[in-house]
Design an enzyme around this catalytic site. Structure first.
Site, PDB file in Angstrom:
ATOM      1  CG  ASN A  57      -2.134   0.908   1.026  1.00 32.36           C
ATOM      2  OD1 ASN A  57      -2.622   1.106  -0.079  1.00 32.36           O
ATOM      3  ND2 ASN A  57      -2.604   1.480   2.108  1.00 32.36           N
ATOM      4  CG  ASP A  58      -0.702   4.571   2.228  1.00 30.66           C
ATOM      5  OD1 ASP A  58      -1.451   4.166   1.332  1.00 30.66           O
ATOM      6  OD2 ASP A  58      -1.097   5.146   3.253  1.00 30.66           O
ATOM      7  CG  PHE A 118      -1.354   2.155   9.966  1.00 29.54           C
ATOM      8  CD1 PHE A 118      -1.173   0.889  10.508  1.00 29.54           C
ATOM      9  CD2 PHE A 118      -2.565   2.439   9.388  1.00 29.54           C
ATOM     10  CE1 PHE A 118      -2.176  -0.076  10.471  1.00 29.54           C
ATOM     11  CE2 PHE A 118      -3.580   1.489   9.343  1.00 29.54           C
ATOM     12  CZ  PHE A 118      -3.385   0.241   9.887  1.00 29.54           C
ATOM     13  NE  ARG A 174      -5.356   7.406   8.477  1.00 28.00           N
ATOM     14  CZ  ARG A 174      -6.365   6.613   8.190  1.00 28.00           C
ATOM     15  NH1 ARG A 174      -6.720   5.657   9.016  1.00 28.00           N
ATOM     16  NH2 ARG A 174      -7.024   6.765   7.064  1.00 28.00           N
ATOM     17  CG  ASP A 175      -1.393   8.585   7.329  1.00 28.95           C
ATOM     18  OD1 ASP A 175      -1.166   7.579   8.029  1.00 28.95           O
ATOM     19  OD2 ASP A 175      -2.298   8.632   6.488  1.00 28.95           O
TER      20      ASP A 175
END
Length: 204
Positions: A57-58, A118, A174-175
């Site tokens: 993913n990311d 994450f 987040r992130d």
């Protein structure tokens, strides 16, 4: 006493062997194809970076150091679906040919990232690399450090940001994106503000 024929005995043995094979195949846990089998797939993308197997993913923390590009990404090594999120790691000298490095970050049992590593970023400070990323449930911002090879990481057991700013009700906190300018270090975080001036549930 009736004696069993050779055909009956052999037939029974074959049936038992077949049954044991069926039971073994049912009991065997699901396994992904090997990395070599994945790499040999003629339909597998060759130009763009892709995980060796599992779920990808990311992109996280792309950074250039000492003539090499480092790309980290969310990676689920257990299956081709979301879950058990790690940070995969690959390096390149030309952004075309990629070398898969050992997994960079993994969930630490009992740690703030135990339910998944994450998205985040990587910054270089002197001779150290620092990864900023989100641990979930609750969402907290975590760090890990490494030398500039970025192969062996030490994950900090204490979050650097353990909750949103006081008085701000958010979801999905987040992130982290971290950078330095003339004023100092800054961190930008994404969130869904529950009482947003843009309207309920809007992101900004």
């Amino acid at each position: 006493m009736k004696q069993a024929s050779r055909r009956v005995v052999l037939g029974s043995g074959v049936a038992l062997l077949a049954l044991s094979q069926i039971r073994r195949s049912v009991a065997r846990p699901y396994r992904l194809p090997s990395a070599a089998a994945m790499a040999a797939d003629q339909l597998r993308p060759q130009y763009h970076l892709i995980a060796p197997y599992g779920w990808m993913n990311d992109p996280c923390g792309p950074v250039w150091v000492n003539g090499r590009y480092h790309m980290f990404y969310q990676w689920g090594p257990d299956k081709a679906a979301f879950g058990n999120i790690h940070w995969g790691h690959a390096t390149s000298t030309d952004l075309v040919h990629w070398h898969h490095e050992p997994v960079a970050l993994s969930p630490v049992p009992g740690g703030p990232d135990s339910l998944g590593v994450f998205s985040g970023c990587v910054v270089i400070v002197g001779d150290r690399a620092i990864a900023f990323y989100t641990g979930i449930e609750p969402s907290v911002q975590c760090t890990a450090t490494s030398d500039l090879q970025m192969v062996h990481w030490e994950q900090n057991p204490v979050p650097v940001v353990s909750e949103p700013p006081p008085g701000l009700e958010v979801d999905g906190f987040r992130d982290p994106l971290v950078w330095k300018d003339q004023e100092g270090w800054h961190m930008l975080l994404g969130a869904n503000v529950r009482q947003s001036p843009l309207g309920p549930g809007e992101w900004f």
